[in-house]
Design a protein around this motif. Structure first.
Motif, short mmCIF file in Angstrom:
data_model
loop_
_atom_site.label_atom_id
_atom_site.label_comp_id
_atom_site.label_asym_id
_atom_site.label_seq_id
_atom_site.Cartn_x
_atom_site.Cartn_y
_atom_site.Cartn_z
N THR A 90 0.83 -1.21 0.00
CA THR A 90 0.00 0.00 0.00
C THR A 90 0.86 1.25 0.00
N GLY A 91 0.21 2.37 -0.20
CA GLY A 91 0.92 3.64 -0.14
C GLY A 91 1.62 3.84 1.18
N ALA A 92 0.94 3.51 2.28
CA ALA A 92 1.52 3.69 3.61
C ALA A 92 2.75 2.81 3.81
N GLU A 93 2.77 1.64 3.17
CA GLU A 93 3.88 0.72 3.34
C GLU A 93 5.06 1.03 2.43
N ARG A 94 4.78 1.57 1.24
CA ARG A 94 5.83 1.60 0.23
C ARG A 94 6.26 3.00 -0.23
N LEU A 95 5.40 3.99 -0.08
CA LEU A 95 5.70 5.29 -0.70
C LEU A 95 6.14 6.33 0.33
N PRO A 96 7.01 7.25 -0.10
CA PRO A 96 7.36 8.36 0.78
C PRO A 96 6.22 9.37 0.84
N LEU A 97 5.99 9.89 2.04
CA LEU A 97 4.98 10.93 2.26
C LEU A 97 5.69 12.19 2.73
N VAL A 98 5.53 13.27 1.98
CA VAL A 98 6.19 14.55 2.27
C VAL A 98 5.14 15.52 2.79
N CYS A 99 5.29 15.97 4.04
CA CYS A 99 4.32 16.88 4.67
C CYS A 99 4.75 18.32 4.46
N ALA A 100 4.18 18.98 3.45
CA ALA A 100 4.49 20.37 3.14
C ALA A 100 3.40 21.25 3.74
N GLN A 101 3.47 21.45 5.06
CA GLN A 101 2.38 22.10 5.79
C GLN A 101 2.93 22.97 6.92
N ASN A 102 2.09 23.86 7.41
CA ASN A 102 2.43 24.62 8.61
C ASN A 102 2.32 23.72 9.84
N GLY A 103 2.94 24.17 10.92
CA GLY A 103 2.84 23.43 12.17
C GLY A 103 3.77 22.23 12.22
N VAL A 104 3.62 21.45 13.29
CA VAL A 104 4.51 20.31 13.52
C VAL A 104 3.75 19.01 13.73
N GLU A 105 2.43 19.05 13.67
CA GLU A 105 1.64 17.88 14.05
C GLU A 105 1.47 16.86 12.92
N ARG A 108 2.00 7.46 12.21
CA ARG A 108 1.16 6.36 12.72
C ARG A 108 0.75 5.42 11.59
N ARG A 109 0.72 5.94 10.35
CA ARG A 109 0.23 5.15 9.22
C ARG A 109 1.34 4.84 8.21
N PHE A 110 2.20 5.83 7.93
CA PHE A 110 3.19 5.71 6.86
C PHE A 110 4.56 5.38 7.44
N ARG A 111 5.27 4.49 6.77
CA ARG A 111 6.60 4.10 7.22
C ARG A 111 7.65 5.17 6.98
N ARG A 112 7.52 5.88 5.84
CA ARG A 112 8.53 6.88 5.47
C ARG A 112 7.87 8.25 5.39
N VAL A 113 8.15 9.07 6.38
CA VAL A 113 7.54 10.40 6.47
C VAL A 113 8.66 11.44 6.44
N TYR A 114 8.42 12.51 5.67
CA TYR A 114 9.37 13.60 5.54
C TYR A 114 8.68 14.90 5.93
N GLY A 115 9.37 15.70 6.73
CA GLY A 115 8.84 17.01 7.11
C GLY A 115 9.43 18.08 6.22
N VAL A 116 8.66 19.15 6.04
CA VAL A 116 9.12 20.30 5.26
C VAL A 116 8.82 21.57 6.04
N CYS A 117 9.79 22.45 6.13
CA CYS A 117 9.55 23.80 6.61
C CYS A 117 9.25 24.66 5.40
N VAL A 118 8.02 25.15 5.30
CA VAL A 118 7.54 25.81 4.09
C VAL A 118 7.67 27.32 4.21
N TRP A 119 8.61 27.88 3.44
CA TRP A 119 8.67 29.34 3.24
C TRP A 119 8.26 29.58 1.79
N LEU A 120 7.00 29.90 1.58
CA LEU A 120 6.48 29.98 0.22
C LEU A 120 5.26 30.91 0.20
N PRO A 121 5.44 32.17 -0.22
CA PRO A 121 4.30 33.08 -0.29
C PRO A 121 3.38 32.71 -1.45
#
Length: 345
Positions: A100-115, A122-135
Motif C-alpha cells: 500500500t501507499g503507507a507501506e511503500r511510498l514516501p509521504l512529504v508533509c508540506a504544511q504549517n505546524g509540527v503535528e 502512525r500510518r506511513f513508514r517513510r515520512v518527511y517534514g518540510v519547513c515551508v517558506w512559500l508566499p
C-alpha cells in the motif's frame, strides 16, 4: 518520480505547478469548486515570470487515479485539520507490485505546524517534514498566485523525526530545478518549530487583518514571547532569527503582479473563502498544548486559538475585529490568569 499533490491549493498548487514546469510528472488532488476548475480549465499558476496554465491529471481521491506506482511521491499539502482524512484515504491505496501507499511510498508533509508528520507516522513508514517558506495564495478556484522572487520558495526537507536519506536528496534535487531552494537537513523539526513561532501571527492576521500597525506588531511580539517561553520549558530546539535570516538571504522577495500590497496568509485565506475551518488548533493550539503539558500559562495563544475557531465556525469576515479590541481582550486574558495564579491570603 511522479509527484501526487494531495491538496493542490496555494502551497500544493505552487509546488505542483513549478514541478510540472520543470518537466516532472505531476497529479493534483483537490475537492469542491477547486477540483472542478482544475479538471475543466487546468491549473492557472501566476508567478513573477507570468501566468501559465497547466493541464495536469486531477482527481478527488486515490480510486480515481488508479493503482499507485512504486516511484510515486505523495506530497501532503492540505491544512493540518484535514490531514487525518487524507491519510486515511491514501494510506491503504494499492501500489503496483503489492503493498500500500503507507507501506511503500514516501509521504512529504508540506504544511504549517509540527503535528502532521506525527499523525502521518502512525500510518506511513517513510515520512518527511518540510519547513515551508512559500508566499502563495489560492486566488480563486483553479488559480494560484506564487509571488516569490527570485525563488518561489525555500523548502527545508528531512526525514521525520530526524535524519536524511537518498529519497530526500532526490526530491530536493527535483525541487531545486523548479525554482525552489530545498536544503536537506537532519533536523527539519528545528526549522518547523521556528516557522511555528512565526505562524502564531496567523490568527491575529485572520481576525484583525494584515499586521501593519504598531499595536498589532506589539501584540504579536507578546504572543511569540509566550511561545518561546513554552518551547524553552519543553526543551524544544528551534532555529534562531540569525540562522533563518542567513538561510533566506533575500532569496524570496514578495513581488505582487498588480502592484497591490500583500494579502493575508493561509489562515486569513481560510476565513476569506468561508471554509468553516482554520488551522489555529495546530499553530496557537500547539503552544497551548505544550503549555498545558509543562505547566506554563498561555493566555494569549488560548485567546487567539478560540477567536480564530469562532470566526471560522461562524464564518465571520476575515480581519473584521479591530486590533484595539483584540489587544483589549488579550490584556483581559493575561490579567485573568495572573489573578488566578496570585497567592491567596
Amino acid at each position: 518520480m511522479r509527484y501526487i499533490i494531495i491538496g493542490a491549493g496555494a502551497v500544493g498548487g505552487a509546488i505542483g505547478g513549478r514541478l510540472a514546469e520543470a518537466g516532472h510528472e505531476v497529479a493534483l488532488v483537490a475537492r469542491g469548486a477547486h477540483y472542478e476548475a482544475l479538471r475543466t480549465h487546468g491549473l492557472r499558476l501566476m508567478t513573477s515570470e507570468g501566468t501559465r496554465t497547466h493541464r495536469l491529471p486531477t482527481v478527488d481521491g486515490p480510486a480515481a487515479l488508479g493503482e499507485l506506482r512504486p516511484d510515486d511521491v505523495l506530497v501532503l499539502a492540505v491544512k493540518t485539520q484535514d490531514s487525518e482524512a487524507a491519510l486515511e484515504a491514501w494510506g491503504p491505496a494499492p501500489v503496483a507490485g503489492g503493498g500500500t501507499g503507507a507501506e511503500r511510498l514516501p509521504l512529504v508533509c508540506a504544511q504549517n505546524g509540527v503535528e502532521s508528520p506525527r499523525i502521518a507516522l502512525r500510518r506511513f513508514r517513510r515520512v518527511y517534514g518540510v519547513c515551508v517558506w512559500l508566499p502563495a495564495t489560492l486566488v480563486e478556484p483553479g488559480a494560484v498566485s506564487a509571488a516569490g522572487a527570485p525563488l518561489t520558495g525555500i523548502l527545508h526537507l528531512g526525514r521525520h523525526p530526524h535524519g536524511t536519506d537518498e529519497t530526500a536528496r532526490r526530491i530536493a534535487a527535483d525541487l531545486e530545478k523548479a525554482h525552489f531552494e530545498a536544503p536537506v537537513v537532519p533536523d527539519v523539526a528545528r526549522w518547523q518549530y521556528a516557522k511555528l513561532l512565526g505562524n502564531l501571527a496567523n490568527a491575529i492576521e485572520a481576525v484583525s487583518g494584515v499586521l501593519t500597525s504598531e499595536e498589532g506588531l506589539a501584540l504579536f511580539a507578546r504572543v511569540r514571547a509566550e511561545g518561546e517561553a513554552v518551547l524553552a520549558v519543553a526543551d524544544i530546539a528551534y532555529t534562531g532569527e540569525e540562522e533563518q535570516k542567513k538561510a533566506r538571504d533575500n532569496k524570496i522577495r514578495f513581488e505582487p503582479f498588480d502592484g497591490s500590497e500583500r494579502g493575508g496568509g493561509s489562515s486569513w485565506q481560510s476565513l476569506d473563502r468561508g471554509t468553516g475551518t482554520i488551522e489555529a488548533d495546530y499553530l496557537n493550539g500547539e503552544i497551548v498544548l505544550l503549555g498545558r503539558l509543562h505547566g506554563v500559562p498561555t493566555p494569549l495563544n488560548e485567546l487567539l486559538q478560540r477567536l480564530a475557531n469562532t470566526f471560522a465556525r461562524e464564518r465571520r469576515a476575515a480581519g473584521s475585529l479591530p486590533v484595539a479590541e483584540l489587544v483589549r481582550l488579550a490584556d483581559e486574558a493575561v490579567a485573568f490568569v495572573q489573578e488566578e495564579r496570585a497567592p491567596r491570603p
